[in-house]
Motif scaffolding. Sequence first.
Motif, PDB file in Angstrom:
ATOM      1  N   THR A 112       0.837  -1.211   0.000  1.00  0.00           N
ATOM      2  CA  THR A 112       0.000   0.000   0.000  1.00  0.00           C
ATOM      3  C   THR A 112       0.870   1.260   0.000  1.00  0.00           C
ATOM      4  O   THR A 112       0.631   2.193  -0.767  1.00  0.00           O
ATOM      5  N   ASP A 135      -7.865  -4.531  -1.830  1.00  0.00           N
ATOM      6  CA  ASP A 135      -7.577  -5.330  -0.631  1.00  0.00           C
ATOM      7  C   ASP A 135      -8.837  -5.359   0.221  1.00  0.00           C
ATOM      8  O   ASP A 135      -9.229  -4.362   0.807  1.00  0.00           O
ATOM      9  N   ARG A 138      -7.814  -6.671   4.771  1.00  0.00           N
ATOM     10  CA  ARG A 138      -7.248  -5.886   5.852  1.00  0.00           C
ATOM     11  C   ARG A 138      -8.236  -4.804   6.273  1.00  0.00           C
ATOM     12  O   ARG A 138      -8.679  -3.999   5.458  1.00  0.00           O
ATOM     13  N   GLN A 144      -6.966   3.647   4.215  1.00  0.00           N
ATOM     14  CA  GLN A 144      -5.517   3.886   4.125  1.00  0.00           C
ATOM     15  C   GLN A 144      -5.147   4.357   2.713  1.00  0.00           C
ATOM     16  O   GLN A 144      -4.484   5.387   2.546  1.00  0.00           O
ATOM     17  N   ASP A 186      -3.747  -2.005  -5.704  1.00  0.00           N
ATOM     18  CA  ASP A 186      -3.199  -2.511  -4.440  1.00  0.00           C
ATOM     19  C   ASP A 186      -3.992  -3.759  -4.056  1.00  0.00           C
ATOM     20  O   ASP A 186      -5.219  -3.756  -4.097  1.00  0.00           O
TER      21      ASP A 186
HETATM   22 MG   LIG Z   1      -1.778  -2.983   2.228  1.00  0.00          MG
END
Ligand SMILES: [Mg+2]
Length: 448
Positions: A112, A135, A138, A144, A186
């Motif tokens: 990331t 993603d 997570r 993020q 990502d």
């Molecule tokens: Mg990541």
Amino acid sequence: MPGLDSIKEAVRKFLRSTSTYEKAVNEFIRDLQRALLSADVNVRLVFQLTKSIRERALKEKPPPGASRREWFIKIVYEELAKIFGGDRVPETEPPYKPYIVMLVGVQGSGKTTTAAKLAYYYKKKGYRVGLVAADTYRPGAYDQLRQLAEKVGASFYGEPGSKDPVAIARRGVEELKGRSDIIIIDTAGRHGYGSEAALLEEMKQISDAVKPDEVVLVMDAAMGQKAYDLAKRFHEATPIGSIIVTKLDGTAKGGGALSAVAATGATLKFVGTGEKIEEIEPFRPRSFVGRLLGMGDIEALLERMKSLEETAELQKTVEDMLSGRMNMRTIYHQIKQIRRLGPLRKVLQMIPGFSLALPDEDRLGMTEKKMERWLAIINSMTYEELDKPEIIDKRRIRRIAIGSGTTPEEVKELLDYYKQIKRAMKQLKRKKGLLAKLQRQLEAGGLG
Ligand SMILES: [Mg+2]
Ligand SMILES: Nc1nc2c(ncn2[C@@H]2O[C@H](COP(=O)(O)OP(=O)(O)OP(=O)(O)O)[C@@H](O)[C@H]2O)c(=O)[nH]1
């Protein structure tokens, strides 16, 4: 970089040392081995490296004007560069637009962060960048990346709450491709170091769906030489793959990771050197090694060694010419030198009293193309013709022209050039003293 940092010190010690050359070399090699092993470079690699350094150090004679120690540093530089990828310079420009990049890698490897770093890197180069958050494992992964995208000014696509990374990736590319030159996806890194097979399998699923132009494996430098196995399998599984090694700043094992990746033949494109968004750089083995050696002026040293070598070569050519050993091979070397040093006439003119009836290469129009053709002509001559160009008659001229894809006129022009030089050299031999002068000048490196 910790682990390899002591190489700088070893270089300084070597250049300053007052012990004999052999002793200093041995000491340096011991220091180098220690530094590489402590950076987790593979033992066999270290052994091979030091073996070839030692062999070259014993065998190679530095050109006049260079010290053995300087020459040794050049050898170390070249051999070290080899284990980190040699001349390879990564191609970081996207070959077309939109260019789709997918990042994969084990948990916490830095995917990331690297996605944001790449976005920053390419934004700065003027590309429009899009980031896709695929993603779904997570917690907080979506936020993020969204925040990072905002920070660097990249477009962003994500679906909070969705559990289907393949669908997100596909929709993200669809959504962003109209307004992005580069799209970076990502992905999640769920698997530990042990399950490479699972990581590669998951990577394959997403990549089959999205058809990225490049798959990038992100690896933590702290893996050291353990990076080899994963990098190798990745390299074999993914023809469109490249590698980024992160966290070089945080570990002593970076040297191990970089050399391990290089040994697999995979393309190492970037390295991450810190947590900040701008701490990413294309990996260039030669400049990396230059920094390891701690010589800001390593380039200057290498330049000087090269020019000394060329002067020595030139000297040999001139000696050949003067000693009457001159033949077509001499001309061949001379043409190659003209390409590097400029016209022979101009070089020789720098020596006082050296005004000779040498052919005027400028007037001859010694262009790159012409030299190319002359070299081709020489390449089409038989050994006998090379050694004794005088035997080349009309028939041979025709054959040589056909063989080299040139014309008989061009072959004749080259033979005339040869005759003129030969005549000039004969004339020179009669002028006593000049030869010695020339020799002195060459030895002093005064032609550079
Ligand atoms: Mg990541
Ligand atoms: N010092 C340093 N830290 C880094 C670098 N790259 C990433 N990090 C840190 O490594 C940690 C993990 O980075 P992430 O980018 O979240 O890693 P990830 O691969 O996306 O992790 P997952 O999504 O959980 O698989 C963070 O604390 C980053 O700040 C680097 O080059 N140097």
